[in-house]
Write an enzyme that holds these catalytic residues in place. Structure first.
Site, PDB file in Angstrom:
ATOM      1  NE  ARG A   1      45.088  29.632  13.230  1.00 31.09           N
ATOM      2  CZ  ARG A   1      46.639  29.417  13.300  1.00 31.09           C
ATOM      3  NH1 ARG A   1      46.997  30.508  14.735  1.00 31.09           N
ATOM      4  NH2 ARG A   1      48.153  28.601  12.865  1.00 31.09           N
TER       5      ARG A   1
ATOM      6  NE  ARG B   1      47.572  23.747  11.746  1.00 29.23           N
ATOM      7  CZ  ARG B   1      46.744  24.503  12.260  1.00 29.23           C
ATOM      8  NH1 ARG B   1      45.704  24.409  12.262  1.00 29.23           N
ATOM      9  NH2 ARG B   1      47.424  24.781  13.373  1.00 29.23           N
TER      10      ARG B   1
ATOM     11  NE  ARG C   1      44.712  28.378  17.687  1.00 27.28           N
ATOM     12  CZ  ARG C   1      46.210  28.344  17.193  1.00 27.28           C
ATOM     13  NH1 ARG C   1      46.902  28.174  18.184  1.00 27.28           N
ATOM     14  NH2 ARG C   1      46.500  27.535  16.039  1.00 27.28           N
TER      15      ARG C   1
ATOM     16  NE  ARG D   1      55.121  24.571  11.722  1.00 26.00           N
ATOM     17  CZ  ARG D   1      54.142  25.072  12.258  1.00 26.00           C
ATOM     18  NH1 ARG D   1      54.879  26.440  12.917  1.00 26.00           N
ATOM     19  NH2 ARG D   1      52.692  24.971  12.726  1.00 26.00           N
TER      20      ARG D   1
ATOM     21  CE  LYS E   1      54.386  26.180  18.065  1.00 29.87           C
ATOM     22  NZ  LYS E   1      52.985  25.241  18.032  1.00 29.87           N
TER      23      LYS E   1
END
Ligand code: ADP
Length: 193
Positions: A134, A146, A128, A89, A14
């Site tokens: 993160r 998640r 990532r 969400r 996204k």
């Protein structure tokens, strides 16, 4: 206005695709994840609260997220349109967004949903983590949480837009350029009011 909900599970792409879409269509990008991370960095009260949820892979409470998002939209009176990335969400967020946009005499044009399978998502997020810094990308248990939260609370939001005839599924596997081309094609076959 062109108001797009860019939808998909964590790691679907996204953020990457938002950057391309905002440049092409001159839109404002509102990523709730990015806004929370900026608040964490700035050590604000909102940041402290958000961090306590994000570090576990849980959702930040609706009341906090909805009022924050509305304030961000309000700040941009002259926007030609928005890309909502990571919002809504939950079903409560989707309802609140529609109500809020209708007061502003606009609405969501379409939901573009990036479709990517679970094992590919996990690979992308772990990859990532090497550069994002993160914490929620680095731990396989948090990633799993998640994805579980997505399946339980966020996936139903697609039904909300399907019922309005606004849902467009986009194959999220391929090169960045291939996926952008699919998104452009989907936007260009949508009538904008
Ligand atoms: P990703 O889509 O890769 O999970 P985001 O940057 O969109 O990443 O979100 C990171 C985290 O921020 C989420 O796991 C959640 O804790 C919080 N968050 C982001 N958007 C929302 C939202 N709309 N409602 C509640 N929490 C959110």
């Amino acid at each position: 206005m062109l108001n797009i909900v860019l939808f998909g599970p964590p790691g679907a792409g996204k953020g990457t695709q938002s950057e391309i879409l905002i440049a092409k269509y001159n839109l404002i990008h509102l990523s709730t994840g990015d806004i929370f991370r900026a608040n964490i960095k700035g050590e604000t009260e909102l940041g402290k609260l958000a961090k306590s949820y994000m570090d576990k892979g849980e959702l930040v409470p609706d009341s906090v997220t909805i009022s924050m998002l509305q304030a961000e939209v309000e700040k941009r009176e002259d926007a030609k349109g928005f890309i909502f990335d990571g919002f809504p969400r939950t079903s409560a967020q989707a309802n609140a967004l529609d109500a809020f946009l209708s007061i502003k005499q606009t609405s969501i044009t379409c939901m573009l949903a990036l479709e990517v399978g679970e094992s590919e998502l996990k690979d992308r997020l772990l990859n990532r983590a090497k550069t994002s810094g993160r914490a929620d990308d680095a731990d396989p248990n948090i990633i799993q949480n998640r994805i579980d939260v997505y399946n339980r609370e966020t996936a139903p939001v697609a039904e909300y837009y399907k019922a309005q005839g606004k849902y467009k599924g986009i194959d999220g596997i391929g090169s960045i350029e291939e996926i952008s081309a699919r998104l452009f094609a989907a936007i260009e076959t949508t009538s904008v009011s």
